[in-house]
Enzyme design. Structure first.
Site, PDB file in Angstrom:
ATOM      1  N   CYS A   1       0.802  -1.235   0.000  1.00  7.32           N
ATOM      2  CA  CYS A   1       0.000   0.000   0.000  1.00  7.32           C
ATOM      3  C   CYS A   1       0.826   1.272   0.000  1.00  7.32           C
ATOM      4  CB  CYS A   1      -1.000   0.000   1.151  1.00  7.32           C
ATOM      5  SG  CYS A   1      -0.270   0.088   2.822  1.00  7.32           S
TER       6      CYS A   1
ATOM      7  N   HIS B   1      -2.588   0.804   7.046  1.00  2.28           N
ATOM      8  CA  HIS B   1      -2.922   0.848   5.626  1.00  2.28           C
ATOM      9  C   HIS B   1      -2.997   2.303   5.193  1.00  2.28           C
ATOM     10  CE1 HIS B   1      -4.413  -0.277   1.736  1.00  2.28           C
ATOM     11  NE2 HIS B   1      -5.518   0.430   1.901  1.00  2.28           N
TER      12      HIS B   1
ATOM     13  N   ASP C   1      -8.041   3.622  -3.909  1.00  2.00           N
ATOM     14  CA  ASP C   1      -7.150   2.667  -3.249  1.00  2.00           C
ATOM     15  C   ASP C   1      -6.746   1.581  -4.233  1.00  2.00           C
ATOM     16  OD1 ASP C   1      -5.742   1.010  -1.585  1.00  2.00           O
ATOM     17  OD2 ASP C   1      -7.306   0.819  -0.061  1.00  2.00           O
TER      18      ASP C   1
END
Length: 251
Positions: free
Chosen positions: A62, A99, A115
């Site tokens: 991420c 995250h 995302d």
């Protein structure tokens, strides 16, 4: 940043809308943690990420994937902010900022969640303030985010963070023995129009659109070939688990 080179990497153009850019990125760039198991440093500076993901045709997790995509979107004229989240992991949640996701605002002044770095699913530019199948705004400003099928996701903090704020959790994710990311290598990519292919260690997992799953154990040479042929990643050696013995991430 060479915007044209980045767009070519994901098969997109500068005229594509935000949802299309997000979808192209998610389907082109693998979610992978190979650097952890190859002894490579995790450098989240945009220049280093551009070299890794665009020029060396690698992927990332991420902080890398959303970290670089944020830079591209800013170059294309979007207002981009980093958001942090606690991932729902079984009966517990992870630490804050485990995250990283993006709040992206365009000319219409609507804030959207983007995302491309969660691994199991993508959030394709959905309005943060509007309830949908994946986004559920909560009292106080947090947002619950789930997969397209309602699967477990994460609790998003509505506050903006700086890139450097994610440094401690990025280090923990890439180094600590309790982090599942250190237990073994994984590399995964969705397939068009649906389905997914994942290489977890030597195990090749193919998941069809209907959920049908096949697993094959590969030799060393076959694993190297799979990285090259399925993910576009050319390695001269296989990654070796940093802290073997625990369950590694899967998607």
């Amino acid at each position: 940043m060479d915007v044209a080179e980045y767009l070519a990497r994901i098969g997109a153009s500068a005229e594509d809308d935000l949802a299309t850019l997000t979808d192209r990125h998610y389907h082109a760039v693998p979610f992978e943690n190979l650097s952890i198991h190859l002894g490579e440093p995790i450098d989240t500076h945009p220049d280093a990420l551009f070299d890794k993901i665009v020029r060396r045709h690698r992927g990332g997790f991420c902080y890398e994937l959303n970290g670089l995509f944020a830079a591209l979107l800013a170059e294309l004229g979007y207002d981009v902010a980093f958001l942090g989240a606690r991932v729902h992991a079984g009966e517990t949640d992870t630490a804050p900022l485990a995250h990283q996701a993006l709040r992206v605002t365009g000319d219409d002044r609507v804030a959207r969640l983007v995302d491309v770095g969660f691994g199991g699913f993508c959030v394709p530019a959905l309005e943060l303030a509007a309830p949908s199948t994946q986004v559920d705004p909560q009292p106080g400003g947090d947002v619950e985010v789930v997969g397209p099928d309602g699967g477990s996701g994460y609790r998003l903090d509505g506050r903006e963070y700086a890139r450097r704020d994610f440094g401690p959790t990025c280090w923990w994710t890439a180094n600590h023995p309790d982090s599942v990311f250190t237990h073994g290598p994984t590399c995964t990519l969705p397939r068009s129009p649906a389905g997914r292919v994942t290489l977890a260690g030597h195990q090749l997992i193919r998941t069809a659109a209907d959920g049908t799953r096949t697993e094959d154990e590969l030799s060393d040479d076959e694993a190297l070939a799979a990285y090259r042929d399925l993910f576009g990643i050319v390695l001269d050696r296989l990654p070796v688990p940093l802290h073997p013995g625990g369950a590694s991430p899967s998607a």
